[in-house]
Design a protein around this motif. Structure first.
Motif, PDB file in Angstrom:
ATOM      1  N   LEU A 128      38.517  28.677  65.545  1.00 45.86           N
ATOM      2  CA  LEU A 128      37.714  27.858  66.454  1.00 45.86           C
ATOM      3  C   LEU A 128      37.929  26.364  66.223  1.00 45.86           C
ATOM      4  O   LEU A 128      37.918  25.584  67.167  1.00 45.86           O
ATOM      5  N   ALA A 129      38.105  25.959  64.957  1.00 41.28           N
ATOM      6  CA  ALA A 129      38.270  24.538  64.648  1.00 41.28           C
ATOM      7  C   ALA A 129      39.503  23.963  65.335  1.00 41.28           C
ATOM      8  O   ALA A 129      39.453  22.884  65.939  1.00 41.28           O
ATOM      9  N   THR A 130      40.625  24.681  65.259  1.00 36.72           N
ATOM     10  CA  THR A 130      41.862  24.208  65.893  1.00 36.72           C
ATOM     11  C   THR A 130      41.744  24.214  67.405  1.00 36.72           C
ATOM     12  O   THR A 130      42.163  23.263  68.081  1.00 36.72           O
ATOM     13  N   ARG A 131      41.145  25.273  67.946  1.00 38.93           N
ATOM     14  CA  ARG A 131      40.974  25.359  69.400  1.00 38.93           C
ATOM     15  C   ARG A 131      40.098  24.213  69.909  1.00 38.93           C
ATOM     16  O   ARG A 131      40.388  23.596  70.944  1.00 38.93           O
ATOM     17  N   PHE A 132      39.025  23.945  69.169  1.00 40.31           N
ATOM     18  CA  PHE A 132      38.118  22.876  69.571  1.00 40.31           C
ATOM     19  C   PHE A 132      38.813  21.525  69.496  1.00 40.31           C
ATOM     20  O   PHE A 132      38.713  20.706  70.416  1.00 40.31           O
ATOM     21  N   SER A 133      39.536  21.293  68.405  1.00 42.05           N
ATOM     22  CA  SER A 133      40.242  20.024  68.222  1.00 42.05           C
ATOM     23  C   SER A 133      41.280  19.810  69.312  1.00 42.05           C
ATOM     24  O   SER A 133      41.401  18.707  69.866  1.00 42.05           O
ATOM     25  N   ASN A 134      42.038  20.847  69.650  1.00 42.71           N
ATOM     26  CA  ASN A 134      43.063  20.741  70.692  1.00 42.71           C
ATOM     27  C   ASN A 134      42.445  20.468  72.060  1.00 42.71           C
ATOM     28  O   ASN A 134      43.012  19.726  72.875  1.00 42.71           O
ATOM     29  N   SER A 135      41.281  21.061  72.305  1.00 40.84           N
ATOM     30  CA  SER A 135      40.602  20.840  73.582  1.00 40.84           C
ATOM     31  C   SER A 135      40.128  19.401  73.700  1.00 40.84           C
ATOM     32  O   SER A 135      40.250  18.766  74.757  1.00 40.84           O
ATOM     33  N   VAL A 136      39.572  18.853  72.606  1.00 41.05           N
ATOM     34  CA  VAL A 136      39.077  17.480  72.616  1.00 41.05           C
ATOM     35  C   VAL A 136      40.220  16.486  72.770  1.00 41.05           C
ATOM     36  O   VAL A 136      40.089  15.451  73.421  1.00 41.05           O
ATOM     37  N   LYS A 137      41.387  16.807  72.168  1.00 40.15           N
ATOM     38  CA  LYS A 137      42.546  15.911  72.244  1.00 40.15           C
ATOM     39  C   LYS A 137      43.004  15.681  73.683  1.00 40.15           C
ATOM     40  O   LYS A 137      43.657  14.676  73.986  1.00 40.15           O
TER      41      LYS A 137
END
Length: 228
Positions: free
Chosen positions: A78-87
């Motif tokens: 979830l952390a990577t998915r969330f970070s990629n979405s925010v980017k």
């Protein structure tokens, strides 16, 4: 839902003000604001845990929730998915700011009890108070992370709206013990977010987010079999 709309509005207005003043802040001021937010989040997280843990009828529940929720978070990354979405909307640093904003806005006691009080007793005091606090917080967050903080208002709307709807449908059957357990886990997540901002220890807070759902599921299972 009047209180929730007020709460959302203060976050949006605060974010706009914070982003506007951001241009006037030198880097040294942004650094001290980051430290201030880190300390505030750490203190609020500790307060939530210390306030609700003595009221827990099964203190081990939050430990199980964090462990199982953390494993699920890593499983689905979830952390990577969330970070990629925010980017897609802002820089990589903003993901930490947005996750912190979501936790601060949604995991506070006022944000959980507020919609319940509004639904059951038409008491909007908690939500109005929470709205003012969140407005001030959003100014500080947006002055550091920018307008990305406004997205947290949308999350807050659905979060508080869900509690309002559940409380409205169940009326007097809302279990206060459930709210205590949820607040403990939420407090731990806020504390972890604060420590991450301060650079004391980097936590993948988003990977721990499923702990909230696990806490609710475990509570109702244990409540159904009569353990709590």
């Amino acid at each position: 839902m009047i209180g929730t709309f007020f709460n959302v509005s203060t976050i949006l207005i605060g974010s706009l003000l914070g982003n506007y003043f951001k241009k006037s802040f030198a880097d040294k001021y942004q650094e001290i604001l980051m430290q201030a937010m880190g300390l505030a989040a750490t203190c609020l997280g500790m307060q939530a845990v210390l306030q609700n843990l003595p009221k827990s009828k099964l203190p081990i529940l939050f430990i199980l929730s964090l462990a199982i929720g953390g494993v699920l978070g890593v499983k689905f990354d979830l952390a990577t998915r969330f970070s990629n979405s925010v980017k897609k909307f802002s820089n990589s640093k903003s993901s930490e700011g947005l996750s912190t904003a979501i936790l601060l806005y949604c995991m506070g006691t006022l944000s959980i009890l507020g919609p319940v009080e509004a639904a059951l007793h038409h008491n909007y005091t908690y939500l109005f108070t929470n709205g003012i606090l969140d407005g001030i917080t959003s100014i500080i967050l947006a002055s550091t992370f920018g307008l990305i903080i406004m997205l947290a208002a949308l999350v807050l709307f659905f979060w508080q709206g869900s509690f309002y709807l559940i409380a409205f449908l169940l009326q007097s059957n809302v279990n206060p013990d459930f709210l205590h357990e949820l607040s403990i886990v939420g407090g731990v997540l806020i504390l972890a977010s604060g420590l991450s901002i301060l650079g004391i220890k980097k936590f993948e807070t988003m990977n721990l987010l499923p702990s909230l759902l696990v806490s609710g599921i475990l509570f109702f299972i244990l409540h159904y079999i009569g353990t709590i």
